[in-house]
Design an enzyme around this catalytic site. Structure first.
Site, short mmCIF file in Angstrom:
data_model
loop_
_atom_site.label_atom_id
_atom_site.label_comp_id
_atom_site.label_asym_id
_atom_site.label_seq_id
_atom_site.Cartn_x
_atom_site.Cartn_y
_atom_site.Cartn_z
N GLU A 165 -4.05 2.20 -7.22
CA GLU A 165 -4.29 3.17 -6.15
C GLU A 165 -3.53 4.46 -6.46
OE1 GLU A 165 -6.43 1.47 -2.92
OE2 GLU A 165 -4.50 2.06 -2.10
N HIS B 240 0.86 -1.18 0.00
CA HIS B 240 0.00 0.00 0.00
C HIS B 240 0.90 1.24 0.00
CE1 HIS B 240 -2.84 3.05 1.29
NE2 HIS B 240 -3.81 2.23 0.94
P1 PGA Z 1 -9.65 6.07 0.62
O1 PGA Z 1 -8.42 5.05 0.80
O2 PGA Z 1 -10.85 5.25 0.18
O3 PGA Z 1 -9.84 6.69 1.96
O4 PGA Z 1 -9.25 7.04 -0.43
C1 PGA Z 1 -8.19 4.04 -0.14
C2 PGA Z 1 -6.95 3.27 0.20
O5 PGA Z 1 -6.02 3.83 0.79
O6 PGA Z 1 -6.87 2.07 -0.07
#
Ligand code: PGA
Length: 232
Positions: free
Chosen positions: A160, A103
């Site tokens: 992401e 992540h």
């Molecule tokens: P968010 O986070 O939905 O708060 O934008 C997504 C993530 O970090 O996986």
């Protein structure tokens, strides 16, 4: 088609809050149980895993067919003298099916490298856990290149974009579709998810081009999250 709807709670919630979330989510879920098509994956902080694993065991089998558990991170090492690390073996018997790896918050605050992420992928696969590899376009190729070839097709991947995580700045759906195509070029025909400010009012548009979503902020409230899961 079955989608993956992943709740990433990050470092939020104590055990009492985990229990309250679960109780409310289950109340909201029971009336929809027969319509539930997707796989809902909950990634709590480690202490919540045991409670959720036990709660799942005591619920109806139908529920546990559709709700799975994930960890938010996994040690890049096997069991042994690695103080503070939680490895695949530590997770046995908890029913953990997925592990988020790489992540962007792990890369940013814990300085994880592409090689660390590749090692986590290897540990996950060797322990029967499916890695969900998070990437931004800028390092997709560099990341895929260091993952052992035989493991690439065993991954789920999650696009992401850094600009969209926790910001409310949504990425256009066509941009997501382009990233999906790139991810499939690098990893093969794996499921590709999208994460970054996914909310009940935009989830449908993303699910037209991806196989699921990774949800941070909007997963913290059981009511909001259930709206995402049970898109009427
Ligand atoms: P968010 O986070 O939905 O708060 O934008 C997504 C993530 O970090 O996986």
């Amino acid at each position: 088609m079955q989608n993956y709807i992943v709740a990433n709670w990050k470092s939020n919630k104590n055990l009492e809050e985990v229990e309250l979330w679960w109780e409310e989510f289950i109340q909201l879920t029971i009336p929809h149980l027969d319509d539930l098509q997707d796989e809902v994956i909950i990634a709590p902080p480690y202490p919540g895993l045991m409670m959720l694993a036990q709660a799942l065991e005591t619920q109806s089998p139908k529920l546990s067919q559709h709700i799975s558990l994930a960890v938010q991170d996994l040690s890049p090492y096997p069991a042994g003298s690695y103080t503070g690390a939680v490895c695949g073996r530590n997770l046995e018997k908890l029913g953990v099916k997925y592990a988020l790896v790489g992540h962007s918050e792990r890369r940013r605050y814990f300085h994880e490298t592409h090689q660390d992420v590749a090692n986590k992928v290897a540990q996950a696969v060797r322990n029967g856990i499916t890695p969900i590899v998070c990437f931004d376009e800028t390092y997709l190729r560099a990341q895929a290149e260091v993952i052992e070839f035989e493991y690439l097709e065993k991954c789920v991947v999650a696009y992401e974009p850094l600009t969209a995580i926790g910001t409310g700045h949504n990425v256009q759906v066509d941009e997501v579709a382009a990233a999906v195509a790139e991810a499939k070029e690098e990893f093969g025909q794996v499921p590709v998810l999208y994460g970054g400010s996914v909310k009940p009012d935009n989830v449908e548009s993303y699910l037209e081009v991806v196989d699921g979503v990774l949800v941070g902020g909007a997963s913290l409230n059981p009511d909001t999250f259930s709206q995402l899961v049970y898109r009427a």
